[in-house]
Design a protein around this motif. Structure first.
Motif, PDB file in Angstrom:
ATOM      1  N   ASN A 141       0.822  -1.220   0.000  1.00 62.09           N
ATOM      2  CA  ASN A 141       0.000   0.000   0.000  1.00 62.09           C
ATOM      3  C   ASN A 141       0.851   1.262   0.000  1.00 62.09           C
ATOM      4  O   ASN A 141       0.702   2.140   0.859  1.00 62.09           O
ATOM      5  CB  ASN A 141      -0.937   0.007   1.209  1.00 62.09           C
ATOM      6  N   ALA A 142       1.733   1.387  -0.984  1.00 64.89           N
ATOM      7  CA  ALA A 142       2.639   2.531  -1.043  1.00 64.89           C
ATOM      8  C   ALA A 142       1.958   3.780  -1.576  1.00 64.89           C
ATOM      9  O   ALA A 142       1.067   3.719  -2.419  1.00 64.89           O
ATOM     10  CB  ALA A 142       3.844   2.191  -1.924  1.00 64.89           C
ATOM     11  N   CYS A 143       2.380   4.926  -1.078  1.00 64.22           N
ATOM     12  CA  CYS A 143       2.000   6.232  -1.605  1.00 64.22           C
ATOM     13  C   CYS A 143       3.288   7.008  -1.854  1.00 64.22           C
ATOM     14  O   CYS A 143       4.059   7.262  -0.922  1.00 64.22           O
ATOM     15  CB  CYS A 143       1.102   6.979  -0.617  1.00 64.22           C
ATOM     16  N   VAL A 144       3.536   7.362  -3.111  1.00 68.24           N
ATOM     17  CA  VAL A 144       4.780   8.026  -3.488  1.00 68.24           C
ATOM     18  C   VAL A 144       4.488   9.459  -3.919  1.00 68.24           C
ATOM     19  O   VAL A 144       3.581   9.708  -4.713  1.00 68.24           O
ATOM     20  CB  VAL A 144       5.493   7.269  -4.630  1.00 68.24           C
ATOM     21  N   TYR A 188      12.065  11.791  -4.000  1.00 65.12           N
ATOM     22  CA  TYR A 188      10.765  11.143  -3.870  1.00 65.12           C
ATOM     23  C   TYR A 188      10.642  10.496  -2.500  1.00 65.12           C
ATOM     24  O   TYR A 188      11.583   9.850  -2.017  1.00 65.12           O
ATOM     25  CB  TYR A 188      10.573  10.091  -4.961  1.00 65.12           C
ATOM     26  N   LEU A 189       9.469  10.666  -1.888  1.00 67.38           N
ATOM     27  CA  LEU A 189       9.174  10.052  -0.603  1.00 67.38           C
ATOM     28  C   LEU A 189       8.093   8.997  -0.784  1.00 67.38           C
ATOM     29  O   LEU A 189       7.153   9.186  -1.554  1.00 67.38           O
ATOM     30  CB  LEU A 189       8.705  11.097   0.402  1.00 67.38           C
ATOM     31  N   MET A 190       8.239   7.896  -0.094  1.00 71.62           N
ATOM     32  CA  MET A 190       7.257   6.824  -0.127  1.00 71.62           C
ATOM     33  C   MET A 190       6.770   6.534   1.289  1.00 71.62           C
ATOM     34  O   MET A 190       7.561   6.212   2.174  1.00 71.62           O
ATOM     35  CB  MET A 190       7.865   5.544  -0.708  1.00 71.62           C
ATOM     36  N   ALA A 191       5.477   6.687   1.504  1.00 68.69           N
ATOM     37  CA  ALA A 191       4.861   6.211   2.735  1.00 68.69           C
ATOM     38  C   ALA A 191       4.287   4.830   2.440  1.00 68.69           C
ATOM     39  O   ALA A 191       3.660   4.628   1.401  1.00 68.69           O
ATOM     40  CB  ALA A 191       3.768   7.164   3.196  1.00 68.69           C
ATOM     41  N   TYR A 192       4.506   3.876   3.309  1.00 62.69           N
ATOM     42  CA  TYR A 192       4.061   2.517   3.046  1.00 62.69           C
ATOM     43  C   TYR A 192       3.560   1.859   4.328  1.00 62.69           C
ATOM     44  O   TYR A 192       3.857   2.299   5.446  1.00 62.69           O
ATOM     45  CB  TYR A 192       5.187   1.678   2.431  1.00 62.69           C
ATOM     46  N   GLU A 193       2.808   0.794   4.143  1.00 64.83           N
ATOM     47  CA  GLU A 193       2.295  -0.004   5.252  1.00 64.83           C
ATOM     48  C   GLU A 193       3.236  -1.176   5.489  1.00 64.83           C
ATOM     49  O   GLU A 193       3.458  -1.985   4.591  1.00 64.83           O
ATOM     50  CB  GLU A 193       0.900  -0.508   4.913  1.00 64.83           C
ATOM     51  N   ILE A 242       3.078   2.390   9.743  1.00 65.25           N
ATOM     52  CA  ILE A 242       3.417   3.159   8.547  1.00 65.25           C
ATOM     53  C   ILE A 242       4.868   3.606   8.614  1.00 65.25           C
ATOM     54  O   ILE A 242       5.310   4.173   9.619  1.00 65.25           O
ATOM     55  CB  ILE A 242       2.482   4.371   8.387  1.00 65.25           C
ATOM     56  N   GLY A 243       5.603   3.333   7.535  1.00 64.09           N
ATOM     57  CA  GLY A 243       7.000   3.723   7.440  1.00 64.09           C
ATOM     58  C   GLY A 243       7.241   4.627   6.256  1.00 64.09           C
ATOM     59  O   GLY A 243       6.357   4.859   5.427  1.00 64.09           O
ATOM     60  N   LEU A 244       8.472   5.148   6.157  1.00 66.58           N
ATOM     61  CA  LEU A 244       8.864   6.044   5.070  1.00 66.58           C
ATOM     62  C   LEU A 244      10.141   5.545   4.405  1.00 66.58           C
ATOM     63  O   LEU A 244      11.035   5.021   5.067  1.00 66.58           O
ATOM     64  CB  LEU A 244       9.096   7.464   5.588  1.00 66.58           C
ATOM     65  N   ALA A 245      10.209   5.726   3.085  1.00 67.10           N
ATOM     66  CA  ALA A 245      11.412   5.435   2.313  1.00 67.10           C
ATOM     67  C   ALA A 245      11.661   6.607   1.371  1.00 67.10           C
ATOM     68  O   ALA A 245      10.752   7.399   1.090  1.00 67.10           O
ATOM     69  CB  ALA A 245      11.260   4.130   1.532  1.00 67.10           C
ATOM     70  N   VAL A 246      12.888   6.724   0.877  1.00 62.02           N
ATOM     71  CA  VAL A 246      13.258   7.851   0.021  1.00 62.02           C
ATOM     72  C   VAL A 246      14.076   7.353  -1.163  1.00 62.02           C
ATOM     73  O   VAL A 246      14.803   6.359  -1.061  1.00 62.02           O
ATOM     74  CB  VAL A 246      14.050   8.912   0.828  1.00 62.02           C
ATOM     75  N   SER A 247      13.931   8.031  -2.307  1.00 58.95           N
ATOM     76  CA  SER A 247      14.675   7.692  -3.522  1.00 58.95           C
ATOM     77  C   SER A 247      15.028   8.975  -4.264  1.00 58.95           C
ATOM     78  O   SER A 247      14.207   9.901  -4.324  1.00 58.95           O
ATOM     79  CB  SER A 247      13.843   6.780  -4.423  1.00 58.95           C
ATOM     80  N   PRO A 248      16.215   9.047  -4.860  1.00 57.29           N
ATOM     81  CA  PRO A 248      16.585  10.270  -5.598  1.00 57.29           C
ATOM     82  C   PRO A 248      15.828  10.438  -6.909  1.00 57.29           C
ATOM     83  O   PRO A 248      15.606  11.569  -7.350  1.00 57.29           O
ATOM     84  CB  PRO A 248      18.088  10.083  -5.850  1.00 57.29           C
ATOM     85  N   ASP A 249      15.416   9.325  -7.558  1.00 59.16           N
ATOM     86  CA  ASP A 249      14.766   9.423  -8.865  1.00 59.16           C
ATOM     87  C   ASP A 249      13.352   8.840  -8.896  1.00 59.16           C
ATOM     88  O   ASP A 249      12.663   8.941  -9.919  1.00 59.16           O
ATOM     89  CB  ASP A 249      15.612   8.754  -9.939  1.00 59.16           C
TER      90      ASP A 249
END
Length: 321
Positions: free
Chosen positions: A212-215, A224-229, A239-246
Motif C-alpha cells: 500500500n505505497a503512496c509516493v 521522492y518520498l514513499m509512505a508505506y504499510e 506506517i514507514g517512510l522510504a526515500v529515492s533520488p529518482d
C-alpha cells in the motif's frame, strides 16, 4: 476523497467506490444514495457487470490523478484495484493475506489494477487495458515475485510522457509482501520494471513486508518520498517512510522505526494503521499531512489524519492529539 465501502444490504461482500467532500481536508461529509447529479456525493462506481472482467467482485480506489494536459480529454483518472471471483492458491501463508486482499470463508481472491476516467469526478467510464480482462497489468509468471496478484496501484506523473505505477504483491519465495514499479508513456499501457523494496530486517516493524505505497515528489528537496504499510512478524501494521533520488530505484528506508503506530490506548485505531496517503501542503512545503486507514476492535476500520511535527517528516502526530 474517493474511498471504498461495503453495505450490509442483501448480505453482500462486494465493495464499491464512494465520494466524500471537505472544505478543509479535515472534516468530511458523504451522501447516502447513488450519485445522480454533478453536485452529489455518495456511491460513484460499482463493480463491472461483464462476466469476463477482472473487477466483478469488488473495487477499491488507489490513486486519483488530475490530467491537465490538452492531450487528455478526461480530467480525472482513477487507478483502482479490481477483484474477481478467481481464487489465489496460497494455503501456507493465507493467514497474513488479510488486507488489502479480500478474504471470505478462508478464500483469497485475485486482484489486478484498473483505470476509470471522469470529467467531474462523479461519473466514471472504465478504460480497458491490454489484458483480456480489461486490467492494465497481469500477474507475473510462477517464478516471478508478483505471480499471485497485483494490488493498490499508485501512479505518479513524473512528466507528460513518463508515468510510474507503484504496486504490491506477495513474494512467495521470500514469504513477504513487496513493492514493484511499472512505467508508462500514456497511463494505459504499462511495462514492469521489477521489485524495488521488500521486507525489513528480523524483528523490524516491516519484517513480513511492505505494501500500500503512496509516493510523492518532495517539492522542497526534489527527491521522492514513499509512505508505506509495514507488516510485522505478528501481523501488526504500521506506517514507514522510504526515500529515492529518482523515484524508480535505489529506495532506502528513512529510518528503522515507523512514523505512525497503532494507538496504545483503547481507541478506534489501536489494532493497526496502514494504506497511507501522504500530502505535502501547498503554501507551506515544510508541513505534511498523512491520511491513513486505522483498524480497531472487531476489525472495524475508518480513515484518520496525522500531521508532521513542523518540518520533521520522521514523526507524525494524530490530528486529534
Amino acid at each position: 476523497m474517493w474511498y471504498h465501502g461495503r453495505s450490509e444490504f442483501n448480505n453482500t461482500t462486494s465493495e464499491s467506490i464512494g465520494l466524500a467532500f471537505s472544505g478543509n481536508g479535515i472534516h468530511w461529509a458523504r451522501g447516502e444514495e447513488d450519485v445522480r447529479s454533478s453536485g452529489d456525493t455518495s456511491l460513484v462506481m460499482n463493480c463491472s457487470k461483464n462476466w469476463w472482467a477482472f473487477d466483478t467482485d469488488s473495487i477499491r480506489p488507489s490513486e486519483m490523478v488530475i490530467m491537465s494536459s490538452p492531450m487528455y480529454s478526461a480530467v480525472y483518472w482513477l487507478y483502482y484495484t479490481g477483484y474477481s471471483s478467481e481464487e489465489v492458491n496460497l494455503s501456507r501463508d493465507s493467514n497474513i493475506l488479510q488486507n488489502p486482499e479480500r478474504v471470505h470463508g478462508g478464500k483469497i481472491f485475485k486482484s489486478l489494477p484498473g483505470l476509470a476516467c471522469s470529467q467531474d469526478g462523479r461519473h466514471w467510464a472504465r478504460i480497458e487495458g491490454d489484458h483480456h480482462s480489461g486490467a492494465l497489468l497481469d500477474v507475473g509468471s510462477d517464478e516471478e515475485w508478483d505471480s499471485l496478484f497485483i494490488a493498490a496501484p499508485h501512479v505518479v506523473v513524473h512528466s507528460n510522457d513518463d508515468l510510474r505505477m507503484f504496486y504490491h504483491s506477495y513474494d512467495v519465495e521470500n514469504g513477504q509482501f513487496a513493492l514493484g514499479v511499472a512505467r508508462s508513456r500514456d497511463g494505459i499501457r504499462w511495462v514492469k520494471l521489477g521489485k524495488i523494496i521488500g521486507g525489513g530486517s528480523k524483528g523490524s516493524f516491516d519484517e513480513l513486508g511492505v505494501k500500500n505505497a503512496c509516493v510523492v515528489r518532495n517539492c522542497k528537496e526534489g527527491n521522492y518520498l514513499m509512505a508505506y504499510e509495514g507488516v510485522s512478524a505478528d501481523g501488526m501494521t504500521c506506517i514507514g517512510l522510504a526515500v529515492s533520488p529518482d523515484g524508480l530505484k535505489n529506495w532506502k528506508r528513512l529510518q528503522e522505526d515507523p512514523v505512525l503506530k497503532p494507538s496504545e490506548e483503547d481507541r478506534w485505531d489501536n489494532k493497526g494503521v496502514g494504506s497511507p496517503c501522504l500530502v505535502q501542503m501547498e503554501g507551506n512545503i515544510d508541513k505534511w499531512r498523512l491520511y491513513y486507514v486505522g483498524v480497531g476492535h472487531g476489525g472495524r476500520n475508518g480513515i484518520g489524519l496525522a500531521v508532521s511535527e513542523g518540518s520533521n517528516i520522521r514523526k507524525f502526530r494524530r490530528w486529534a492529539d
